[in-house]
Write a protein that holds these residues in place. Structure first.
Motif, short mmCIF file in Angstrom:
data_model
loop_
_atom_site.label_atom_id
_atom_site.label_comp_id
_atom_site.label_asym_id
_atom_site.label_seq_id
_atom_site.Cartn_x
_atom_site.Cartn_y
_atom_site.Cartn_z
N LEU A 317 0.86 -1.18 0.00
CA LEU A 317 0.00 0.00 0.00
C LEU A 317 0.90 1.23 0.00
O LEU A 317 1.63 1.48 0.96
CB LEU A 317 -0.91 0.00 1.23
CG LEU A 317 -2.11 0.97 1.20
CD1 LEU A 317 -3.19 0.49 2.16
CD2 LEU A 317 -1.70 2.39 1.57
N VAL A 318 0.86 1.98 -1.10
CA VAL A 318 1.67 3.19 -1.23
C VAL A 318 0.82 4.37 -0.79
O VAL A 318 -0.20 4.69 -1.42
CB VAL A 318 2.15 3.40 -2.68
CG1 VAL A 318 2.99 4.66 -2.79
CG2 VAL A 318 2.94 2.18 -3.16
N THR A 319 1.21 5.02 0.29
CA THR A 319 0.42 6.13 0.84
C THR A 319 0.89 7.49 0.34
O THR A 319 0.12 8.45 0.34
CB THR A 319 0.46 6.12 2.37
OG1 THR A 319 1.84 6.20 2.80
CG2 THR A 319 -0.17 4.85 2.92
N ALA A 320 2.16 7.60 -0.05
CA ALA A 320 2.69 8.90 -0.47
C ALA A 320 3.90 8.69 -1.37
O ALA A 320 4.55 7.65 -1.33
CB ALA A 320 3.05 9.75 0.74
N ILE A 321 4.18 9.71 -2.18
CA ILE A 321 5.39 9.73 -2.97
C ILE A 321 6.05 11.08 -2.75
O ILE A 321 5.40 12.12 -2.90
CB ILE A 321 5.10 9.45 -4.47
CG1 ILE A 321 6.40 9.52 -5.29
CG2 ILE A 321 4.05 10.38 -5.03
CD1 ILE A 321 6.24 9.00 -6.70
N ASP A 322 7.28 11.05 -2.30
CA ASP A 322 8.01 12.27 -1.93
C ASP A 322 7.24 13.07 -0.89
O ASP A 322 7.12 14.30 -0.98
CB ASP A 322 8.31 13.12 -3.16
CG ASP A 322 9.24 12.41 -4.13
OD1 ASP A 322 10.13 11.68 -3.66
OD2 ASP A 322 9.06 12.56 -5.35
N ASP A 323 6.67 12.36 0.09
CA ASP A 323 5.92 12.95 1.21
C ASP A 323 4.64 13.65 0.79
O ASP A 323 4.07 14.44 1.56
CB ASP A 323 6.81 13.94 1.99
CG ASP A 323 8.02 13.25 2.61
OD1 ASP A 323 7.87 12.11 3.08
OD2 ASP A 323 9.11 13.85 2.62
N ARG A 324 4.14 13.37 -0.40
CA ARG A 324 2.87 13.93 -0.86
C ARG A 324 1.87 12.79 -1.01
O ARG A 324 2.12 11.82 -1.73
CB ARG A 324 3.06 14.67 -2.20
CG ARG A 324 4.06 15.79 -2.10
CD ARG A 324 4.45 16.34 -3.45
NE ARG A 324 3.37 17.10 -4.05
CZ ARG A 324 3.46 17.69 -5.25
NH1 ARG A 324 4.59 17.56 -5.96
NH2 ARG A 324 2.46 18.37 -5.74
N GLU A 325 0.76 12.90 -0.33
CA GLU A 325 -0.23 11.82 -0.32
C GLU A 325 -0.78 11.55 -1.72
O GLU A 325 -0.94 12.46 -2.53
CB GLU A 325 -1.38 12.15 0.63
CG GLU A 325 -1.01 12.09 2.10
CD GLU A 325 -2.23 12.27 3.00
OE1 GLU A 325 -3.24 12.85 2.53
OE2 GLU A 325 -2.18 11.83 4.16
N VAL A 326 -1.07 10.28 -1.97
CA VAL A 326 -1.71 9.89 -3.23
C VAL A 326 -3.03 9.19 -2.90
O VAL A 326 -3.18 8.56 -1.85
CB VAL A 326 -0.81 8.96 -4.06
CG1 VAL A 326 0.43 9.68 -4.54
CG2 VAL A 326 -0.42 7.71 -3.28
N PHE A 327 -3.99 9.32 -3.81
CA PHE A 327 -5.31 8.74 -3.58
C PHE A 327 -5.77 7.87 -4.74
O PHE A 327 -6.77 7.18 -4.64
CB PHE A 327 -6.34 9.85 -3.33
CG PHE A 327 -6.04 10.66 -2.10
CD1 PHE A 327 -6.44 10.22 -0.85
CD2 PHE A 327 -5.33 11.84 -2.20
CE1 PHE A 327 -6.16 10.96 0.29
CE2 PHE A 327 -5.04 12.59 -1.06
CZ PHE A 327 -5.45 12.14 0.19
N ASP A 328 -5.05 7.91 -5.87
CA ASP A 328 -5.38 7.05 -7.00
C ASP A 328 -4.15 6.92 -7.89
O ASP A 328 -3.12 7.56 -7.67
CB ASP A 328 -6.59 7.58 -7.79
CG ASP A 328 -6.41 9.02 -8.25
OD1 ASP A 328 -5.26 9.45 -8.45
OD2 ASP A 328 -7.43 9.72 -8.41
N GLU A 329 -4.26 6.05 -8.92
CA GLU A 329 -3.12 5.77 -9.78
C GLU A 329 -2.70 7.00 -10.59
O GLU A 329 -1.51 7.19 -10.86
CB GLU A 329 -3.44 4.60 -10.72
CG GLU A 329 -2.22 4.11 -11.49
CD GLU A 329 -2.52 2.90 -12.35
OE1 GLU A 329 -1.56 2.19 -12.72
OE2 GLU A 329 -3.71 2.67 -12.66
N LYS A 330 -3.66 7.84 -11.00
CA LYS A 330 -3.31 9.03 -11.76
C LYS A 330 -2.42 9.97 -10.96
O LYS A 330 -1.46 10.52 -11.49
CB LYS A 330 -4.58 9.76 -12.21
CG LYS A 330 -5.32 9.08 -13.35
CD LYS A 330 -6.49 9.94 -13.81
CE LYS A 330 -7.19 9.30 -15.01
NZ LYS A 330 -8.34 10.13 -15.46
N GLY A 331 -2.75 10.15 -9.71
CA GLY A 331 -1.92 10.98 -8.87
C GLY A 331 -0.52 10.41 -8.70
O GLY A 331 0.48 11.14 -8.71
N LEU A 332 -0.43 9.10 -8.57
CA LEU A 332 0.86 8.43 -8.45
C LEU A 332 1.68 8.64 -9.70
O LEU A 332 2.88 8.96 -9.65
CB LEU A 332 0.65 6.93 -8.18
CG LEU A 332 1.89 6.11 -7.85
CD1 LEU A 332 2.43 6.45 -6.47
CD2 LEU A 332 1.59 4.62 -7.94
#
Length: 472
Positions: A317-332
């Motif tokens: 479960l990936v909750t953030a990338i570079d300390d920025r929260e993600v909520f779906d695959e597009k955001g990731l």
């Protein structure tokens, strides 16, 4: 001798007077603060407060972009024979906005503003006009970069803001040319950040604003109160065609990546994580011990891809990338794409109830690109088909599923007037011919060279497997 009771009364009075005096001093000190919020302006300086200095500074860097496309309408054969009617050309014009981001004439706008056009013309805020050259057009991000030649003159520019620091409630101004009426400035606030469900581009991660944005504003500037470019206005939500207070802008961090690519080689390469993911629902969040739905569940990891090499697994479960929260695959995908190939992206991962940080070195997706398209010209039903091998890079460029089960040959296009148009459509995936899997273009060509006048074909079309035998 003084009565102690009399002394106590005097002390009490003194304390009462002292308390009253302190209270009055506090009231006097705080009165201007309350009066300022409630009173009308008290001076000419307060009355003249305005965005005008900011607009004077920023507006010269916002331009109008005019495009033209010539379409030819041909007369019928009978009209040509009887009346000598020639083919006629019709010029289709369109209008948008743009932002000067480099003093030597580099301009950013939307891809949909210039898409399909033959010529480009830029009009500066002082009404000077220049022919423009297209440096880069990227439909996936809906951004395009133009260049005009002003000789040695240095043009006014807008510096890039750090859109990572943008917050809901920040004041912003939108500058553009709505409906072709001329340069127009509107103001509002940032209504939301990280909007990914807009559906305008594949790398959706928009800033939402209530500053009025209308047709013609596309490609224009969204600036902050420092005069910095926060984003490029690109779309609106409207049932009438006009502004209803819901506009969307591409964040400056993505804009900067595209501009850098345009002036340093002309190709925008999107970094790739090599994974597929799905959003976390409320039920999944509860099973993972989360207090709210956040993050994405990794559903696929591409073999030998960046995520696989970094140690990510299915079910993470990936909750953030570079300390920025993600909520779906597009955001990731967006947060990975704003990094340059070869850079490390820091993923916050929850695995087995334990939190950890995994660094992934993003890389361009591997495999064939559209430059590797092959035209089949043999004497078979494939004659006239342009094909290419399936690959993660091709999937990224065409919005395909890089984790599609099996391998095959992708039909990129088919030539008019050829036999292949009777059997194939762009987007078909050729899985096998005459019972032999077609993993590469060479595999397909080898099968065709040995075939007679009968072909047993297995293709995938619109997600469905189609099998059949064709005889000629």
């Amino acid at each position: 001798m003084t009565d102690p009771r009399t002394m106590t009364k005097h002390v009490s009075k003194l304390l009462a007077f002292a308390s009253l005096a302190v209270l009055m001093l506090i009231t006097v000190a705080l009165a201007p603060m309350f009066a300022q919020a409630q009173q009308v302006p008290q001076s000419q300086e307060q009355i003249s407060l305005s965005f005008a200095p900011l607009v004077r500074q920023a507006s010269p860097a916002v331009v109008n972009v005019y495009t033209a496309k010539v379409t030819t309408s041909r007369a019928t054969t009978m009209e040509q024979l009887l009346y000598g009617v020639p083919a006629q050309g019709t010029v289709q014009n369109s209008l948008g906005s743009g932002v000067i981001v480099a003093s030597d004439g580099v301009i950013i706008t939307n891809n949909h503003v210039i898409q399909g056009a033959d010529t480009f013309r830029v009009v500066l805020s002082d009404r000077r006009e220049y022919e423009a050259e297209l440096l880069l057009a990227d439909a996936r991000t809906d951004l395009a970069v133009l260049k005009i030649d002003t000789g040695t003159e240095q043009l006014p520019t807008l510096p890039f803001a750090d859109s990572r620091g943008v917050q809901v409630g920040d004041l912003v101004l939108a500058i553009g040319n709505p409906f072709g009426v001329g340069q127009t400035v509107t103001n509002g606030i940032i209504s939301a950040t990280a909007r990914t469900d807009v559906g305008v581009s594949d790398y959706s991660f928009f800033l939402q604003t209530d500053a009025a944005v209308n047709p013609g504003n596309s490609g224009g500037a969204l600036i902050n109160t420092k005069g910095e470019l926060v984003g490029v206005n690109t779309a609106i939500y409207s049932r009438t065609g006009g502004s209803v207070g819901i506009g969307f802008a591409i964040p400056s961090e993505m804009v900067k990546r595209v501009v850098d690519a345009a002036v340093n080689g002309g190709t925008f390469v999107r970094p790739w994580l090599g994974l597929a993911a799905q959003a976390v629902s409320f039920d999944i969040a509860k099973t993972q011990g989360l207090s709210r739905p956040v993050g994405v569940i990794v559903t696929e990891v591409y073999p030998e891809g960046p995520a696989a090499k970094a140690g990510l697994r299915r079910g993470d479960l990936v909750t953030a990338i570079d300390d920025r929260e993600v909520f779906d695959e597009k955001g990731l995908k967006f947060l990975a794409a704003v990094r340059k190939p070869g850079e490390l992206a820091k993923l916050s991962v929850l695995r087995g109830g334990k939190s950890q940080t995994i660094s992934v070195r993003v890389q361009p997706p591997p495999g064939a690109t559209e430059a590797d398209v092959v035209l089949l010209s043999d004497a078979s039903i494939f004659n006239g088909a342009r094909v290419i091998e399936l690959s993660p890079r091709l999937a990224e460029e065409n919005g395909l599923d890089p984790f599609s089960k099996g391998s095959g040959i992708y039909v990129h296009s088919v030539t008019r007037g050829t036999i292949s148009r009777n059997y194939f459509q762009p987007g078909d995936i050729i899985r096998a011919v005459n019972g032999k899997p077609t993993k590469t273009v060479k595999d397909l060509q080898a099968v065709l060279s040995k075939s007679g006048r009968s072909w047993e074909i297995e293709i995938e079309r619109n997600g469905r497997t189609v099998k059949g035998t064709v005889k000629t």
